[in-house]
Design a protein around this motif. Sequence first.
Motif, PDB file in Angstrom:
ATOM      1  N   LEU A   1       0.606   6.930 -19.503  1.00  0.00           N
ATOM      2  CA  LEU A   1      -0.540   7.825 -19.388  1.00  0.00           C
ATOM      3  C   LEU A   1      -0.407   9.079 -20.238  1.00  0.00           C
ATOM      4  CD1 LEU A   1      -1.023   7.557 -15.512  1.00  0.00           C
ATOM      5  CD2 LEU A   1      -2.524   6.588 -17.279  1.00  0.00           C
ATOM      6  N   GLY A   2       0.709   9.226 -20.919  1.00  0.00           N
ATOM      7  CA  GLY A   2       0.904  10.390 -21.767  1.00  0.00           C
ATOM      8  C   GLY A   2       1.299  11.649 -21.026  1.00  0.00           C
ATOM      9  N   LEU A   3       1.701  11.516 -19.761  1.00  0.00           N
ATOM     10  CA  LEU A   3       2.107  12.676 -18.977  1.00  0.00           C
ATOM     11  C   LEU A   3       3.540  13.079 -19.269  1.00  0.00           C
ATOM     12  CD1 LEU A   3       0.512  11.607 -15.567  1.00  0.00           C
ATOM     13  CD2 LEU A   3      -0.423  13.191 -17.265  1.00  0.00           C
ATOM     14  N   ARG A   4       4.361  12.130 -19.674  1.00  0.00           N
ATOM     15  CA  ARG A   4       5.747  12.389 -20.046  1.00  0.00           C
ATOM     16  C   ARG A   4       6.062  11.637 -21.332  1.00  0.00           C
ATOM     17  NH1 ARG A   4       4.653  15.215 -16.450  1.00  0.00           N
ATOM     18  NH2 ARG A   4       5.858  15.771 -14.576  1.00  0.00           N
ATOM     19  N   ARG A   5       7.050  12.150 -22.069  1.00  0.00           N
ATOM     20  CA  ARG A   5       7.438  11.502 -23.323  1.00  0.00           C
ATOM     21  C   ARG A   5       8.692  10.661 -23.178  1.00  0.00           C
ATOM     22  NH1 ARG A   5       7.660  15.755 -28.052  1.00  0.00           N
ATOM     23  NH2 ARG A   5       8.021  13.800 -29.169  1.00  0.00           N
ATOM     24  N   LYS A   6       9.606  11.080 -22.303  1.00  0.00           N
ATOM     25  CA  LYS A   6      10.870  10.357 -22.187  1.00  0.00           C
ATOM     26  C   LYS A   6      11.387  10.466 -20.746  1.00  0.00           C
ATOM     27  CE  LYS A   6      13.629  10.538 -25.727  1.00  0.00           C
ATOM     28  NZ  LYS A   6      14.657  11.001 -26.701  1.00  0.00           N
ATOM     29  N   PRO A   7      10.942   9.590 -19.858  1.00  0.00           N
ATOM     30  CA  PRO A   7      11.416   9.626 -18.465  1.00  0.00           C
ATOM     31  C   PRO A   7      12.768   8.928 -18.316  1.00  0.00           C
ATOM     32  CG  PRO A   7       9.753   7.926 -18.706  1.00  0.00           C
ATOM     33  CD  PRO A   7       9.867   8.610 -20.048  1.00  0.00           C
ATOM     34  N   ALA A   8      13.511   9.344 -17.314  1.00  0.00           N
ATOM     35  CA  ALA A   8      14.829   8.760 -17.059  1.00  0.00           C
ATOM     36  C   ALA A   8      15.038   8.615 -15.560  1.00  0.00           C
ATOM     37  CB  ALA A   8      15.936   9.629 -17.653  1.00  0.00           C
TER      38      ALA A   8
ATOM     39  N   GLN B   1       1.599  12.245 -10.115  1.00  0.00           N
ATOM     40  CA  GLN B   1       0.959  13.560 -10.138  1.00  0.00           C
ATOM     41  C   GLN B   1       1.933  14.719 -10.033  1.00  0.00           C
ATOM     42  OE1 GLN B   1      -2.951  13.800  -8.014  1.00  0.00           O
ATOM     43  NE2 GLN B   1      -2.256  11.889  -7.119  1.00  0.00           N
ATOM     44  N   GLY B   2       3.147  14.493  -9.539  1.00  0.00           N
ATOM     45  CA  GLY B   2       4.068  15.614  -9.407  1.00  0.00           C
ATOM     46  C   GLY B   2       5.340  15.230  -8.693  1.00  0.00           C
TER      47      GLY B   2
ATOM     48  N   ASP C   1       0.830  -1.206   0.000  1.00  0.00           N
ATOM     49  CA  ASP C   1       0.000   0.000   0.000  1.00  0.00           C
ATOM     50  C   ASP C   1       0.865   1.258   0.000  1.00  0.00           C
ATOM     51  OD1 ASP C   1      -2.295  -1.511  -0.002  1.00  0.00           O
ATOM     52  OD2 ASP C   1      -2.607  -1.385   2.172  1.00  0.00           O
ATOM     53  N   VAL C   2       1.952   1.260   0.787  1.00  0.00           N
ATOM     54  CA  VAL C   2       2.806   2.445   0.841  1.00  0.00           C
ATOM     55  C   VAL C   2       3.458   2.706  -0.507  1.00  0.00           C
ATOM     56  CG1 VAL C   2       4.841   1.152   1.640  1.00  0.00           C
ATOM     57  CG2 VAL C   2       4.626   3.596   2.164  1.00  0.00           C
ATOM     58  N   GLN C   3       3.750   1.660  -1.264  1.00  0.00           N
ATOM     59  CA  GLN C   3       4.321   1.838  -2.597  1.00  0.00           C
ATOM     60  C   GLN C   3       3.285   2.404  -3.563  1.00  0.00           C
ATOM     61  OE1 GLN C   3       5.952  -2.389  -2.625  1.00  0.00           O
ATOM     62  NE2 GLN C   3       7.526  -1.326  -3.807  1.00  0.00           N
ATOM     63  N   ARG C   4       2.056   1.913  -3.482  1.00  0.00           N
ATOM     64  CA  ARG C   4       1.001   2.429  -4.351  1.00  0.00           C
ATOM     65  C   ARG C   4       0.747   3.913  -4.090  1.00  0.00           C
ATOM     66  NH1 ARG C   4      -2.563  -0.977  -7.012  1.00  0.00           N
ATOM     67  NH2 ARG C   4      -1.950  -3.166  -7.029  1.00  0.00           N
ATOM     68  N   ARG C   5       0.804   4.303  -2.812  1.00  0.00           N
ATOM     69  CA  ARG C   5       0.621   5.718  -2.486  1.00  0.00           C
ATOM     70  C   ARG C   5       1.763   6.554  -3.058  1.00  0.00           C
ATOM     71  NH1 ARG C   5      -1.019   3.548   2.568  1.00  0.00           N
ATOM     72  NH2 ARG C   5       1.013   4.045   3.503  1.00  0.00           N
ATOM     73  N   ALA C   6       2.993   6.042  -2.927  1.00  0.00           N
ATOM     74  CA  ALA C   6       4.145   6.768  -3.452  1.00  0.00           C
ATOM     75  C   ALA C   6       4.078   6.876  -4.978  1.00  0.00           C
ATOM     76  CB  ALA C   6       5.434   6.078  -3.026  1.00  0.00           C
ATOM     77  N   ILE C   7       3.698   5.798  -5.638  1.00  0.00           N
ATOM     78  CA  ILE C   7       3.609   5.812  -7.104  1.00  0.00           C
ATOM     79  C   ILE C   7       2.538   6.794  -7.563  1.00  0.00           C
ATOM     80  CG2 ILE C   7       3.022   4.415  -9.124  1.00  0.00           C
ATOM     81  CD1 ILE C   7       4.237   2.007  -7.562  1.00  0.00           C
TER      82      ILE C   7
END
Length: 266
Positions: free
Chosen positions: A73-80, A46-47, A35-41
């Motif tokens: 989700l289309g929020l970022r194009r190229k995460p690193a 979101q930010g 649950d703590v991981q799901r909250r962190a994710i």
Amino acid sequence: ALYNRLHNCWVEPRLDGSHLTFPTMDPTWAAMLRDVQRRAIWRGIQGNLLIDHQVGLGKTADLIAIAVEQKRLGLRRKPAISVHLPTLSGFAGQALAMYPGAQILVQPAKDLTPEERRAFLMSAATGDWDLIIATHETLDNLPLTPRNEERFVRERIAEARSALDDAIPDGYRAANRAQRRTAKQIEAAVKRLEARLRELMDQPRRDELIYWEDLGIDQLLVDEAHKYKNLVMTSSMTDVRGLPSGESKRAVSLFQKSRLLAERLA
């Protein structure tokens, strides 16, 4: 009413990630998330955030899931993700296990030659990746374009000059010993920054170099973020316990790159 409107109006967010389904994640890994991981994710999707899990609670999985889910989700194009070299293989193996169908670019787990580093960065810049995993050293050594670095240096010079005016508002003669010492330290910092600015103004963009902006990264997650402490701070206050007296180039580099990411997403 004024107090409540201005000061008593902030509520600590309590985010619940129980609704997350992770359609592209390996089902075994999705079922293992706490649950703590799901909250962190969910908060990371979101930010910005700082994950301060205890050892063993799955921070590696959090970082991987935040990056890949933002891309899905289309929020970022190229995460690193930037990681310490000794943990690179572990990060890469876990990322591939969690998302076996994802397009993941992983830096080779060794000290790269200049040619190998350039080849890796070219792949990062030109490919459509769901996730890029590189070492701290590789991303730390990536320069900004001279234009952007010049802009940041000019901002720091302006901040230092403003702090200098605050340190000795009535001039040297009216200042006490501590104020004079602080003023001299700020003046030395201004001279160093002005010298750096002159270098940048005479330094055109070199086409053979790969700059940070060329990679197209729009989300950067940093493992072991404490390596980037001691960000330079200019202040007119004297004898402030805990205020960094030196400058960490690594911290300044990450701060500038973070600023560019924030500006891109604004």
